[in-house]
Design an enzyme around this catalytic site. Structure first.
Site, mmCIF file in Angstrom:
data_model
loop_
_atom_site.group_PDB
_atom_site.id
_atom_site.type_symbol
_atom_site.label_atom_id
_atom_site.label_comp_id
_atom_site.label_asym_id
_atom_site.label_seq_id
_atom_site.Cartn_x
_atom_site.Cartn_y
_atom_site.Cartn_z
ATOM 1 N N CYS A 161 -27.989 87.180 -5.089
ATOM 2 C CA CYS A 161 -28.043 88.002 -3.882
ATOM 3 C C CYS A 161 -26.998 89.106 -3.921
ATOM 4 O O CYS A 161 -26.095 89.106 -4.772
ATOM 5 C CB CYS A 161 -27.889 87.146 -2.625
ATOM 6 S SG CYS A 161 -26.311 86.302 -2.441
ATOM 7 N N CYS A 162 -27.165 90.076 -3.006
ATOM 8 C CA CYS A 162 -26.277 91.226 -2.890
ATOM 9 C C CYS A 162 -26.315 92.047 -4.182
ATOM 10 O O CYS A 162 -27.376 92.435 -4.652
ATOM 11 C CB CYS A 162 -24.875 90.733 -2.546
ATOM 12 S SG CYS A 162 -23.750 92.025 -1.980
ATOM 13 N N ILE A 163 -25.170 92.287 -4.834
ATOM 14 C CA ILE A 163 -25.101 93.083 -6.062
ATOM 15 C C ILE A 163 -25.425 92.241 -7.299
ATOM 16 O O ILE A 163 -25.734 92.787 -8.370
ATOM 17 C CB ILE A 163 -23.702 93.723 -6.209
ATOM 18 C CG1 ILE A 163 -23.660 94.803 -7.294
ATOM 19 C CG2 ILE A 163 -22.640 92.661 -6.471
ATOM 20 C CD1 ILE A 163 -24.464 96.031 -6.962
ATOM 21 N N PRO A 165 -28.002 90.691 -8.429
ATOM 22 C CA PRO A 165 -29.245 90.909 -9.179
ATOM 23 C C PRO A 165 -29.121 91.861 -10.371
ATOM 24 O O PRO A 165 -29.948 91.804 -11.283
ATOM 25 C CB PRO A 165 -30.194 91.472 -8.113
ATOM 26 C CG PRO A 165 -29.748 90.798 -6.855
ATOM 27 C CD PRO A 165 -28.240 90.777 -6.972
ATOM 28 N N SER A 224 -32.147 88.367 -2.899
ATOM 29 C CA SER A 224 -32.092 88.781 -1.499
ATOM 30 C C SER A 224 -30.958 89.799 -1.334
ATOM 31 O O SER A 224 -29.921 89.696 -2.004
ATOM 32 C CB SER A 224 -31.852 87.571 -0.602
ATOM 33 O OG SER A 224 -31.947 87.919 0.763
#
Length: 252
Positions: A161-163, A165, A224
């Site tokens: 999630c967030c950065i 990925p 996400s």
């Protein structure tokens, strides 16, 4: 009173030896969580990490926490928002979130777990990779790359999630991920430019809202946006909940 309660043995044998909870009949999946420090600007985002752990716990997962035993890229004074003149260890800082129950990332192997989760925070882009300074030309920490490739090869789900990925985008060519929207929308999505870097890495970016999660069925990757969006805490919590729900579904 507490001692009395600890000695109570419910009829259905929920407790053994008067106090130890027996989980073997309710635990669904063994899940590894990989942290990158403690603090949004130089480590794991604490609220994202907590949300991951809460949703995994609610999903009756057996959780183990890992982090690389390395020095942070740098330390940020979270009050001043600028680098501090000190050094910190990623494993030691991550242990704060893990309440001390943590192991070196070098010991994590896909054969022992049903899924792996990477919370966000700038530590994913600074300590687990060099994305913060090199963008699409970044490198990924060797153990992070190994773990991602092992879980991918074993067809075991990966949640980010967030950065975070960007780690999958770099290591697993052609995968599908989301970091939210591709336009800033007046500051609501301040890191929207990350989507372009993901495409440059050869991955597919799928726009999603903060309460959503995207599932790459082929590669078994669930992502996400979390705090890539400037929004309310509960919306980030809910989006991470969707990610964890889908990871556990793939792992079952």
């Amino acid at each position: 009173m507490l001692r009395t309660l600890c000695r109570i043995k419910p009829k259905h044998g929920c407790f053994t030896q008067g106090r130890d909870i027996h989980l073997s009949s309710i635990v669904q999946s063994k899940v590894a969580v990989v942290l990158s420090g403690s603090g949004v600007f130089d480590g794991s985002e604490v609220h994202e990490s907590s949300a991951v752990l809460v949703h995994l716990s609610r999903g009756k997962a057996d959780i183990s926490i890992f982090a690389p035993d390395i020095q942070q890229m740098h330390v940020i004074d979270h009050v001043k928002g600028e680098p501090a003149n000190e050094t910190r260890n990623v494993l030691a800082e991550s242990a704060r979130i893990a309440r001390g129950k943590i192991a070196s990332l070098a010991s994590l192997t896909a054969a022992d777990y049903d899924a792996v989760i990477f919370p966000g925070g700038f530590g994913a882009a600074k300590n687990l990779s060099s994305f913060a300074t090199e963008g699409a030309n970044c490198s990924v920490h060797s153990d992070v790359e190994r773990v991602l490739k092992e879980f991918h090869a074993a067809k075991r789900p990966i949640g980010l999630c967030c950065i975070a990925p960007v780690l999958a985008a770099k290591v697993i060519p052609g995968c599908e991920v989301t970091v939210g929207q591709e336009e800033e929308e007046g500051g609501k999505w301040p890191y929207a430019g990350t989507a372009a870097a993901i495409k440059e890495l050869g991955a597919t970016h799928v726009p999603k809202n903060v309460t959503d999660a995207h599932v790459d069925e082929k590669n078994r990757i669930v992502t996400s946006p979390a705090f890539m969006c400037e929004t309310h805490f509960h919306e980030v919590f809910d989006g991470i909940g969707e990610m964890i729900k889908k990871v556990l579904s793939l792992a079952s």
